[in-house]
Design a protein around this motif. Structure first.
Motif, PDB file in Angstrom:
ATOM      1  N   ASN A   1     102.679  91.146 126.088  1.00  0.00           N
ATOM      2  CA  ASN A   1     103.731  90.467 125.332  1.00  0.00           C
ATOM      3  C   ASN A   1     103.138  89.543 124.261  1.00  0.00           C
ATOM      4  OD1 ASN A   1     106.231  89.723 124.536  1.00  0.00           O
ATOM      5  ND2 ASN A   1     106.714  88.497 126.336  1.00  0.00           N
ATOM      6  N   THR A   2     102.059  88.863 124.600  1.00  0.00           N
ATOM      7  CA  THR A   2     101.389  87.994 123.631  1.00  0.00           C
ATOM      8  C   THR A   2     100.805  88.811 122.493  1.00  0.00           C
ATOM      9  OG1 THR A   2     100.762  86.597 125.504  1.00  0.00           O
ATOM     10  CG2 THR A   2      99.716  86.118 123.411  1.00  0.00           C
ATOM     11  N   ASN A   3     100.272  89.986 122.846  1.00  0.00           N
ATOM     12  CA  ASN A   3      99.735  90.895 121.841  1.00  0.00           C
ATOM     13  C   ASN A   3     100.820  91.356 120.872  1.00  0.00           C
ATOM     14  OD1 ASN A   3      97.128  91.513 121.361  1.00  0.00           O
ATOM     15  ND2 ASN A   3      97.069  93.345 122.651  1.00  0.00           N
ATOM     16  N   THR A   4     101.996  91.630 121.403  1.00  0.00           N
ATOM     17  CA  THR A   4     103.119  92.067 120.580  1.00  0.00           C
ATOM     18  C   THR A   4     103.538  90.968 119.615  1.00  0.00           C
ATOM     19  OG1 THR A   4     103.879  93.441 122.407  1.00  0.00           O
ATOM     20  CG2 THR A   4     105.464  93.022 120.649  1.00  0.00           C
ATOM     21  N   ASN A   5     103.614  89.728 120.115  1.00  0.00           N
ATOM     22  CA  ASN A   5     103.968  88.593 119.254  1.00  0.00           C
ATOM     23  C   ASN A   5     102.942  88.377 118.150  1.00  0.00           C
ATOM     24  OD1 ASN A   5     106.357  87.986 120.500  1.00  0.00           O
ATOM     25  ND2 ASN A   5     105.502  86.384 121.811  1.00  0.00           N
ATOM     26  N   THR A   6     101.672  88.499 118.500  1.00  0.00           N
ATOM     27  CA  THR A   6     100.606  88.333 117.512  1.00  0.00           C
ATOM     28  C   THR A   6     100.694  89.414 116.448  1.00  0.00           C
ATOM     29  OG1 THR A   6      99.188  87.362 119.211  1.00  0.00           O
ATOM     30  CG2 THR A   6      98.111  88.121 117.202  1.00  0.00           C
ATOM     31  N   ASN A   7     100.902  90.661 116.861  1.00  0.00           N
ATOM     32  CA  ASN A   7     101.033  91.766 115.908  1.00  0.00           C
ATOM     33  C   ASN A   7     102.231  91.551 114.991  1.00  0.00           C
ATOM     34  OD1 ASN A   7      98.800  93.099 116.839  1.00  0.00           O
ATOM     35  ND2 ASN A   7      99.942  94.465 118.196  1.00  0.00           N
ATOM     36  N   TYR A   8     103.347  91.094 115.576  1.00  0.00           N
ATOM     37  CA  TYR A   8     104.551  90.855 114.790  1.00  0.00           C
ATOM     38  C   TYR A   8     104.305  89.759 113.749  1.00  0.00           C
ATOM     39  CZ  TYR A   8     109.296  89.544 113.554  1.00  0.00           C
ATOM     40  OH  TYR A   8     110.434  89.255 112.850  1.00  0.00           O
ATOM     41  N   LYS A   9     103.676  88.670 114.176  1.00  0.00           N
ATOM     42  CA  LYS A   9     103.384  87.563 113.249  1.00  0.00           C
ATOM     43  C   LYS A   9     102.449  88.007 112.142  1.00  0.00           C
ATOM     44  CE  LYS A   9     104.091  83.764 116.483  1.00  0.00           C
ATOM     45  NZ  LYS A   9     103.456  82.672 117.217  1.00  0.00           N
ATOM     46  N   THR A  10     101.454  88.804 112.482  1.00  0.00           N
ATOM     47  CA  THR A  10     100.509  89.309 111.488  1.00  0.00           C
ATOM     48  C   THR A  10     101.224  90.209 110.477  1.00  0.00           C
ATOM     49  OG1 THR A  10      98.734  89.231 113.116  1.00  0.00           O
ATOM     50  CG2 THR A  10      98.358  90.597 111.180  1.00  0.00           C
ATOM     51  N   LYS A  11     102.096  91.074 110.980  1.00  0.00           N
ATOM     52  CA  LYS A  11     102.844  91.962 110.087  1.00  0.00           C
ATOM     53  C   LYS A  11     103.793  91.176 109.195  1.00  0.00           C
ATOM     54  CE  LYS A  11     102.694  96.127 112.906  1.00  0.00           C
ATOM     55  NZ  LYS A  11     103.467  97.086 113.698  1.00  0.00           N
ATOM     56  N   MET A  12     104.461  90.177 109.750  1.00  0.00           N
ATOM     57  CA  MET A  12     105.392  89.365 108.965  1.00  0.00           C
ATOM     58  C   MET A  12     104.645  88.558 107.895  1.00  0.00           C
ATOM     59  SD  MET A  12     108.399  90.136 109.621  1.00  0.00           S
ATOM     60  CE  MET A  12     109.168  88.915 108.624  1.00  0.00           C
ATOM     61  N   LYS A  13     103.486  88.035 108.242  1.00  0.00           N
ATOM     62  CA  LYS A  13     102.689  87.288 107.270  1.00  0.00           C
ATOM     63  C   LYS A  13     102.269  88.211 106.129  1.00  0.00           C
ATOM     64  CE  LYS A  13      98.607  84.461 106.685  1.00  0.00           C
ATOM     65  NZ  LYS A  13      97.414  83.875 107.287  1.00  0.00           N
ATOM     66  N   ALA A  14     101.810  89.404 106.469  1.00  0.00           N
ATOM     67  CA  ALA A  14     101.396  90.375 105.443  1.00  0.00           C
ATOM     68  C   ALA A  14     102.584  90.760 104.569  1.00  0.00           C
ATOM     69  CB  ALA A  14     100.793  91.613 106.102  1.00  0.00           C
ATOM     70  N   TYR A  15     103.743  90.930 105.181  1.00  0.00           N
ATOM     71  CA  TYR A  15     104.950  91.278 104.428  1.00  0.00           C
ATOM     72  C   TYR A  15     105.336  90.148 103.466  1.00  0.00           C
ATOM     73  CZ  TYR A  15     109.823  92.225 103.353  1.00  0.00           C
ATOM     74  OH  TYR A  15     110.998  92.434 102.694  1.00  0.00           O
ATOM     75  N   CYS A  16     105.292  88.916 103.940  1.00  0.00           N
ATOM     76  CA  CYS A  16     105.635  87.761 103.095  1.00  0.00           C
ATOM     77  C   CYS A  16     104.660  87.627 101.927  1.00  0.00           C
ATOM     78  CB  CYS A  16     105.650  86.479 103.926  1.00  0.00           C
ATOM     79  SG  CYS A  16     107.016  86.399 105.089  1.00  0.00           S
ATOM     80  N   ILE A  17     103.392  87.797 102.184  1.00  0.00           N
ATOM     81  CA  ILE A  17     102.381  87.713 101.125  1.00  0.00           C
ATOM     82  C   ILE A  17     102.608  88.831 100.106  1.00  0.00           C
ATOM     83  CG2 ILE A  17      99.907  88.027 100.663  1.00  0.00           C
ATOM     84  CD1 ILE A  17      99.409  86.393 103.246  1.00  0.00           C
ATOM     85  N   ALA A  18     102.891  90.029 100.578  1.00  0.00           N
ATOM     86  CA  ALA A  18     103.148  91.149  99.663  1.00  0.00           C
ATOM     87  C   ALA A  18     104.396  90.883  98.818  1.00  0.00           C
ATOM     88  CB  ALA A  18     103.315  92.439 100.462  1.00  0.00           C
ATOM     89  N   THR A  19     105.410  90.271  99.402  1.00  0.00           N
ATOM     90  CA  THR A  19     106.633  89.950  98.671  1.00  0.00           C
ATOM     91  C   THR A  19     106.365  88.918  97.583  1.00  0.00           C
ATOM     92  OG1 THR A  19     107.972  90.445 100.618  1.00  0.00           O
ATOM     93  CG2 THR A  19     109.001  89.111  98.908  1.00  0.00           C
ATOM     94  N   VAL A  20     105.596  87.895  97.906  1.00  0.00           N
ATOM     95  CA  VAL A  20     105.246  86.867  96.911  1.00  0.00           C
ATOM     96  C   VAL A  20     104.473  87.504  95.759  1.00  0.00           C
ATOM     97  CG1 VAL A  20     103.845  84.793  96.513  1.00  0.00           C
ATOM     98  CG2 VAL A  20     105.313  84.923  98.523  1.00  0.00           C
ATOM     99  N   LYS A  21     103.483  88.322  96.089  1.00  0.00           N
ATOM    100  CA  LYS A  21     102.700  89.006  95.054  1.00  0.00           C
ATOM    101  C   LYS A  21     103.586  89.871  94.169  1.00  0.00           C
ATOM    102  CE  LYS A  21      98.388  89.450  97.660  1.00  0.00           C
ATOM    103  NZ  LYS A  21      97.496  90.423  98.290  1.00  0.00           N
ATOM    104  N   HIS A  22     104.495  90.591  94.788  1.00  0.00           N
ATOM    105  CA  HIS A  22     105.406  91.466  94.043  1.00  0.00           C
ATOM    106  C   HIS A  22     106.258  90.641  93.076  1.00  0.00           C
ATOM    107  CE1 HIS A  22     108.077  94.805  93.203  1.00  0.00           C
ATOM    108  NE2 HIS A  22     109.107  94.032  93.526  1.00  0.00           N
ATOM    109  N   ASN A  23     106.790  89.528  93.542  1.00  0.00           N
ATOM    110  CA  ASN A  23     107.628  88.687  92.688  1.00  0.00           C
ATOM    111  C   ASN A  23     106.845  88.100  91.512  1.00  0.00           C
ATOM    112  OD1 ASN A  23     109.854  89.207  94.266  1.00  0.00           O
ATOM    113  ND2 ASN A  23     109.630  87.359  95.490  1.00  0.00           N
TER     114      ASN A  23
END
Length: 96
Positions: free
Chosen positions: A1-23
């Motif tokens: 479960n901790t692994n899943t949360n870490t993966n989710y946070k990592t994916k969300m961080k990458a998504y947010c960074i990609a969105t900022v770059k795109h904008n």
């Protein structure tokens, strides 16, 4: 479960960074190809205010910082064109 949360946070961080770059890239493209859209001093001021506020709230990541720097350099480079287009589109009576 901790692994899943870490993966989710990592994916969300990458998504947010990609969105900022795109904008940032969209703003860069718009200013590069259509500098006359920012010819009005109030609009240019609003753009610069927006950039400074958003820039301070974005993650301190080298690729994002580099994009902000390129965008601000482009605005400095395009400012004469922004003003020139404003003069060209003004009527003679407005220039007196």
């Amino acid at each position: 479960n901790t692994n899943t949360n870490t993966n989710y946070k990592t994916k969300m961080k990458a998504y947010c960074i990609a969105t900022v770059k795109h904008n940032i890239d969209i703003l860069y493209h718009w200013i590069y190809y259509y500098p006359e859209d920012f010819a009005e001093p109030k609009l240019l001021e609003r753009l610069l205010t927006y950039i400074s506020k958003v820039k301070d709230k974005t993650p301190e990541q080298s690729s994002i910082i580099r994009r902000w720097q390129k965008l601000l350099q482009l605005i400095q480079h395009r400012k004469p064109e922004m003003k020139h287009q404003s003069i060209l589109s003004s009527s003679i009576s407005n220039l007196r």
